[in-house]
Scaffold this motif. Sequence first.
Motif, PDB file in Angstrom:
ATOM      1  N   LEU A  41       0.823  -1.212   0.000  1.00 50.16           N
ATOM      2  CA  LEU A  41       0.000   0.000   0.000  1.00 50.16           C
ATOM      3  C   LEU A  41       0.859   1.265   0.000  1.00 50.16           C
ATOM      4  N   ILE A  42       1.939   1.248   0.772  1.00 54.47           N
ATOM      5  CA  ILE A  42       2.842   2.403   0.823  1.00 54.47           C
ATOM      6  C   ILE A  42       3.489   2.632  -0.536  1.00 54.47           C
ATOM      7  N   LEU A  43       3.948   1.564  -1.165  1.00 52.60           N
ATOM      8  CA  LEU A  43       4.565   1.691  -2.489  1.00 52.60           C
ATOM      9  C   LEU A  43       3.551   2.163  -3.528  1.00 52.60           C
ATOM     10  N   GLN A  44       2.325   1.655  -3.453  1.00 53.47           N
ATOM     11  CA  GLN A  44       1.284   2.091  -4.390  1.00 53.47           C
ATOM     12  C   GLN A  44       0.995   3.578  -4.230  1.00 53.47           C
ATOM     13  N   ALA A  45       0.937   4.034  -2.982  1.00 53.30           N
ATOM     14  CA  ALA A  45       0.622   5.441  -2.714  1.00 53.30           C
ATOM     15  C   ALA A  45       1.764   6.368  -3.142  1.00 53.30           C
ATOM     16  N   LEU A  46       3.003   5.988  -2.808  1.00 51.76           N
ATOM     17  CA  LEU A  46       4.150   6.854  -3.078  1.00 51.76           C
ATOM     18  C   LEU A  46       4.575   6.839  -4.539  1.00 51.76           C
ATOM     19  N   LEU A  47       4.533   5.669  -5.157  1.00 55.41           N
ATOM     20  CA  LEU A  47       5.020   5.551  -6.533  1.00 55.41           C
ATOM     21  C   LEU A  47       3.947   5.818  -7.578  1.00 55.41           C
ATOM     22  N   LEU A  48       2.700   5.453  -7.259  1.00 53.86           N
ATOM     23  CA  LEU A  48       1.646   5.500  -8.269  1.00 53.86           C
ATOM     24  C   LEU A  48       0.461   6.386  -7.890  1.00 53.86           C
ATOM     25  N   GLY A  49       0.480   6.928  -6.671  1.00 54.06           N
ATOM     26  CA  GLY A  49      -0.636   7.771  -6.229  1.00 54.06           C
ATOM     27  C   GLY A  49      -1.919   6.992  -6.049  1.00 54.06           C
ATOM     28  N   PHE A  50      -1.789   5.700  -5.814  1.00 54.17           N
ATOM     29  CA  PHE A  50      -2.956   4.821  -5.683  1.00 54.17           C
ATOM     30  C   PHE A  50      -3.437   4.849  -4.242  1.00 54.17           C
ATOM     31  N   GLY A  51      -4.602   5.458  -4.004  1.00 55.69           N
ATOM     32  CA  GLY A  51      -5.149   5.557  -2.656  1.00 55.69           C
ATOM     33  C   GLY A  51      -4.859   6.891  -2.021  1.00 55.69           C
ATOM     34  N   GLY A  52      -3.586   7.257  -1.900  1.00 57.09           N
ATOM     35  CA  GLY A  52      -3.222   8.518  -1.284  1.00 57.09           C
ATOM     36  C   GLY A  52      -2.277   8.303  -0.113  1.00 57.09           C
ATOM     37  N   VAL A  53      -1.535   9.364   0.233  1.00 54.19           N
ATOM     38  CA  VAL A  53      -0.526   9.264   1.280  1.00 54.19           C
ATOM     39  C   VAL A  53      -1.134   9.393   2.669  1.00 54.19           C
ATOM     40  N   SER A  54      -1.966  10.414   2.879  1.00 56.98           N
ATOM     41  CA  SER A  54      -2.541  10.627   4.214  1.00 56.98           C
ATOM     42  C   SER A  54      -3.537   9.539   4.604  1.00 56.98           C
ATOM     43  N   SER A  55      -4.009   8.786   3.624  1.00 55.56           N
ATOM     44  CA  SER A  55      -4.986   7.731   3.902  1.00 55.56           C
ATOM     45  C   SER A  55      -4.356   6.335   3.962  1.00 55.56           C
ATOM     46  N   ILE A  56      -3.023   6.253   3.984  1.00 54.66           N
ATOM     47  CA  ILE A  56      -2.361   4.952   4.042  1.00 54.66           C
ATOM     48  C   ILE A  56      -2.796   4.177   5.281  1.00 54.66           C
ATOM     49  N   GLY A  57      -2.835   4.859   6.421  1.00 51.28           N
ATOM     50  CA  GLY A  57      -3.236   4.192   7.661  1.00 51.28           C
ATOM     51  C   GLY A  57      -4.638   3.616   7.581  1.00 51.28           C
ATOM     52  N   VAL A  58      -5.549   4.370   6.976  1.00 48.74           N
ATOM     53  CA  VAL A  58      -6.924   3.903   6.797  1.00 48.74           C
ATOM     54  C   VAL A  58      -6.948   2.658   5.922  1.00 48.74           C
ATOM     55  N   ASN A  59      -6.196   2.703   4.831  1.00 49.38           N
ATOM     56  CA  ASN A  59      -6.166   1.569   3.908  1.00 49.38           C
ATOM     57  C   ASN A  59      -5.497   0.338   4.514  1.00 49.38           C
ATOM     58  N   VAL A  60      -4.556   0.571   5.431  1.00 50.53           N
ATOM     59  CA  VAL A  60      -3.939  -0.547   6.148  1.00 50.53           C
ATOM     60  C   VAL A  60      -4.992  -1.264   6.987  1.00 50.53           C
ATOM     61  N   LEU A  61      -5.866  -0.505   7.630  1.00 50.44           N
ATOM     62  CA  LEU A  61      -6.934  -1.126   8.417  1.00 50.44           C
ATOM     63  C   LEU A  61      -7.940  -1.833   7.516  1.00 50.44           C
ATOM     64  N   ILE A  62      -8.307  -1.175   6.426  1.00 48.47           N
ATOM     65  CA  ILE A  62      -9.323  -1.729   5.526  1.00 48.47           C
ATOM     66  C   ILE A  62      -8.868  -3.052   4.919  1.00 48.47           C
ATOM     67  N   MET A  63      -7.600  -3.129   4.542  1.00 50.97           N
ATOM     68  CA  MET A  63      -7.128  -4.337   3.857  1.00 50.97           C
ATOM     69  C   MET A  63      -6.182  -5.193   4.700  1.00 50.97           C
ATOM     70  N   GLY A  64      -5.214  -4.583   5.352  1.00 45.74           N
ATOM     71  CA  GLY A  64      -4.268  -5.351   6.162  1.00 45.74           C
ATOM     72  C   GLY A  64      -4.921  -6.006   7.366  1.00 45.74           C
ATOM     73  N   LEU A  65      -5.705  -5.237   8.109  1.00 43.48           N
ATOM     74  CA  LEU A  65      -6.385  -5.791   9.277  1.00 43.48           C
ATOM     75  C   LEU A  65      -7.408  -6.845   8.856  1.00 43.48           C
ATOM     76  N   ALA A  66      -8.105  -6.599   7.757  1.00 43.06           N
ATOM     77  CA  ALA A  66      -9.086  -7.571   7.260  1.00 43.06           C
ATOM     78  C   ALA A  66      -8.418  -8.908   6.968  1.00 43.06           C
ATOM     79  N   SER A  67      -7.236  -8.857   6.365  1.00 43.05           N
ATOM     80  CA  SER A  67      -6.496 -10.068   6.050  1.00 43.05           C
ATOM     81  C   SER A  67      -6.134 -10.840   7.318  1.00 43.05           C
ATOM     82  N   TYR A  68      -5.692 -10.130   8.337  1.00 42.58           N
ATOM     83  CA  TYR A  68      -5.322 -10.762   9.606  1.00 42.58           C
ATOM     84  C   TYR A  68      -6.542 -11.354  10.309  1.00 42.58           C
ATOM     85  N   LEU A  69      -7.677 -10.681  10.227  1.00 41.33           N
ATOM     86  CA  LEU A  69      -8.894 -11.177  10.867  1.00 41.33           C
ATOM     87  C   LEU A  69      -9.367 -12.488  10.237  1.00 41.33           C
TER      88      LEU A  69
END
Length: 200
Positions: free
Chosen positions: A85-113
Amino acid sequence: MHISDGILTLEVTVVSTTVATLFLIYSFKNLSNDKIALASAFSALFFVASFIHIPFGFTQIHLMLLGFIGVFLGSVAIFSISLALILQALLLGFGGVSSIGVNVLIMGLASYLVYIIFKLNFLRALNEKIKFFLIGFSGVFISTFILFMHLILSKEEYEKLSYTIIFANIPTMILESLVTLFLFLYIKRTMPSLLKGLNI
């Protein structure tokens, strides 16, 4: 499934980023030497899968493989997906930088659950193929629910949009379920040793 910058309120973004940071630290602490290569491979898999868009009516759906990644990596899935997600946001503008934490919860936490659900063996009695299907389905379902909660808590005008997103992601849930099912069946047939020790 990515949330772009400026969509959520500052309060929701800050709280989500703080919580995501704590989960990321926890995930990183569980990253053992023997899981580094696997975590990197799944990070690349998530990165590439996110860009495979399939036309569906007036919209497009794309793979994330959250459940698949989760059952293999456990808590390390948060770190693996966060890296992508960080690489997508920084290199490709996919999602956004300030919303990385939100996207980590949406996808990373979901995966762990998903990993936690199957580790607890709630679905032990189910047929193997059904379990493989549900791994894919539950990853997108949990991710969609977390996204839904972020939108509901952010702005009142997002309420109707939030419910729409749940229904709009049903095709993604089904597609992800089928792809995950076939991935597991392929691995079971060609590399069954990879499935040893998994709680599925």
